[in-house]
Design a protein around this motif. Structure first.
Motif, short mmCIF file in Angstrom:
data_model
loop_
_atom_site.label_atom_id
_atom_site.label_comp_id
_atom_site.label_asym_id
_atom_site.label_seq_id
_atom_site.Cartn_x
_atom_site.Cartn_y
_atom_site.Cartn_z
N ASP A 1 19.27 42.81 100.33
CA ASP A 1 18.61 41.87 101.26
C ASP A 1 19.36 40.54 101.34
N LEU A 2 19.87 40.09 100.20
CA LEU A 2 20.58 38.80 100.20
C LEU A 2 21.83 38.86 101.07
N GLY A 3 22.34 40.07 101.29
CA GLY A 3 23.51 40.23 102.17
C GLY A 3 23.22 39.84 103.60
N SER A 4 21.93 39.83 103.98
CA SER A 4 21.59 39.46 105.36
C SER A 4 21.15 38.00 105.47
N LYS A 5 21.31 37.25 104.38
CA LYS A 5 20.93 35.83 104.42
C LYS A 5 22.20 34.99 104.22
N LYS A 6 22.12 33.77 104.73
CA LYS A 6 23.31 32.92 104.61
C LYS A 6 23.24 32.17 103.29
N ILE A 7 23.65 32.84 102.22
CA ILE A 7 23.57 32.18 100.91
C ILE A 7 24.97 31.81 100.41
N LYS A 8 24.97 30.85 99.50
CA LYS A 8 26.24 30.41 98.92
C LYS A 8 26.66 31.35 97.78
N GLY A 9 25.66 31.93 97.12
CA GLY A 9 25.94 32.84 96.03
C GLY A 9 24.64 33.25 95.38
N ALA A 10 24.71 34.23 94.48
CA ALA A 10 23.49 34.70 93.81
C ALA A 10 23.71 34.75 92.30
N ILE A 11 22.68 34.33 91.60
CA ILE A 11 22.70 34.37 90.13
C ILE A 11 21.74 35.46 89.67
N LEU A 12 22.21 36.29 88.76
CA LEU A 12 21.34 37.31 88.15
C LEU A 12 20.96 36.83 86.75
N THR A 13 19.65 36.79 86.48
CA THR A 13 19.21 36.34 85.16
C THR A 13 17.92 37.06 84.78
N SER A 14 17.33 36.61 83.67
CA SER A 14 16.14 37.29 83.15
C SER A 14 15.02 36.27 82.90
N SER A 15 13.79 36.73 83.08
CA SER A 15 12.64 35.85 82.81
C SER A 15 12.29 35.85 81.32
N LEU A 16 12.91 36.76 80.56
CA LEU A 16 12.54 36.90 79.15
C LEU A 16 13.28 35.88 78.29
N LYS A 17 12.67 35.51 77.18
CA LYS A 17 13.22 34.41 76.38
C LYS A 17 14.52 34.77 75.67
N THR A 18 14.60 36.02 75.18
CA THR A 18 15.77 36.35 74.34
C THR A 18 16.52 37.60 74.80
N ILE A 19 16.12 38.18 75.91
CA ILE A 19 16.77 39.42 76.38
C ILE A 19 17.19 39.26 77.84
N PHE A 20 18.46 39.55 78.11
CA PHE A 20 18.90 39.66 79.51
C PHE A 20 18.47 41.04 80.00
#
Ligand SMILES: CCCCC/C=C\CCCC/C=C/C(=O)SCCNC(=O)CCNC(=O)[C@H](O)C(C)(C)COP(=O)(O)OP(=O)(O)OC[C@H]1O[C@@H](n2cnc3c(N)ncnc32)[C@H](O)[C@@H]1OP(=O)(O)O
Length: 264
Positions: A64-83
């Motif tokens: 979906d982000l491919g159809s938006k005009k974004i500068k870039g995307a970050i992948l991360t995790s909501s968990l405290k100690t685990i990606f």
């Protein structure tokens, strides 16, 4: 496939990103309307293990982000100690063949989508990242990792064999020699060790620091034509995807894996 790849960077130029935010159960996507940076957050407690549903949502988010005009995307995790703890072991334990097939397809599709995005990507690795977790980060273009966690392709330690596109992703990031040493021994690197061999590009004190460093990475492309950038990325990464996607060996290997999984 080629037409899909060539159409995307042109189409993104005509789409706005403002005020975008979407949250499903397992993945949250937000776009900062000031910076144009998207953050994709995995949120599947307790360890973000990659099951079919999480992979489908992740793949959808990056597509979906491919159809938006974004500068870039970050992948991360909501968990405290685990990606991410990697593939969900339960997906590999006595699965039905159809589920196993869908699972493996979703894993590979997600890897291909992230590996091939027209926009720049960074993994902000805010916790442990073994096996499939490491693979996700390798699919991104840049990795920033919080100190005192572990990352690597530890499959041999688990008595399993990393598919060759896992291996290819590692070799796309660190040297062939280091990949051989790492994969054959199933090595999990601590953050500082990963930094030394180039498995991660920067270290961070905490998640906020990792996100800030990830955002800074995108400014490298401020003066770069996005289409030229993407075509160059494709030139560098295209062969790996082709091998991963199309070869006869891949099909045999997948059958072998599914066969193994359904027997365990
Ligand atoms: C299985 C044979 C298949 C054969 C198929 C052939 C070939 C396929 C090869 C494909 C390549 C494989 C890639 C992979 O990604 S395999 C998965 C590898 N993952 C790991 O080795 C990580 C294992 N987990 C850990 O090291 C730790 O859990 C941790 C991520 C460092 C987190 O530690 P901690 O905070 O201490 O939490 P816990 O260990 O207590 O775990 C919390 C609960 O989460 C469950 N858990 C952990 N990892 C997974 C996982 N990968 N899948 C599913 N569930 C996981 C753990 O059991 C705990 O559950 P509980 O609270 O119910 O006990």
């Amino acid at each position: 496939m080629a037409s899909k790849i060539f159409v995307r960077p042109i189409s993104i130029a005509f789409n706005a990103f403002r005020n975008y935010s979407s949250s499903s159960k397992l993945v949250d996507v937000s776009i900062n309307d000031k910076t144009g940076i998207a953050t994709v957050t995995m949120q599947r407690p307790p360890v973000n293990s990659l099951n079919y549903e999480l992979l489908i949502e992740l793949n959808g988010a990056f597509q979906d982000l491919g159809s938006k005009k974004i500068k870039g995307a970050i992948l991360t995790s909501s968990l405290k100690t685990i990606f991410s703890a990697g593939l969900d072991i339960l997906e590999m334990y006595k699965p039905k063949p159809e589920r196993a097939n869908a699972f493996w397809t979703s894993l590979q599709d997600t890897w291909i989508t992230i590996f091939n995005t027209p926009y720049p990507t960074v993994a902000a690795i805010n916790g442990h990242s073994p096996a499939g977790g490491c693979l996700l980060s390798l699919a991104c273009e840049y990795r920033v990792m919080v100190n005192n966690y572990t990352i690597g392709l530890n499959e041999t330690k688990l008595g399993i064999v990393a598919p060759f596109w896992f291996v290819a992703s590692m070799k796309n990031t660190i040297s062939n020699r280091e990949s051989e040493l790492a994969l054959t021994s199933g090595r999990l690197y601590k953050t500082d060790e990963a930094f030394k061999v180039g498995l991660v590009d920067e270290t961070a004190e905490n998640k906020e620091d990792a996100l800030a460093k990830a955002e800074k990475f995108f400014s490298r492309f401020d003066a770069v034509n996005p289409i030229a950038r993407f075509l160059t990325k494709q030139e560098l990464r295209g062969k790996i995807v082709k091998v991963g996607r199309k070869t006869f060996i891949y099909k045999i290997f997948r059958k072998f894996q599914i066969c193994m999984m359904t027997r365990i």
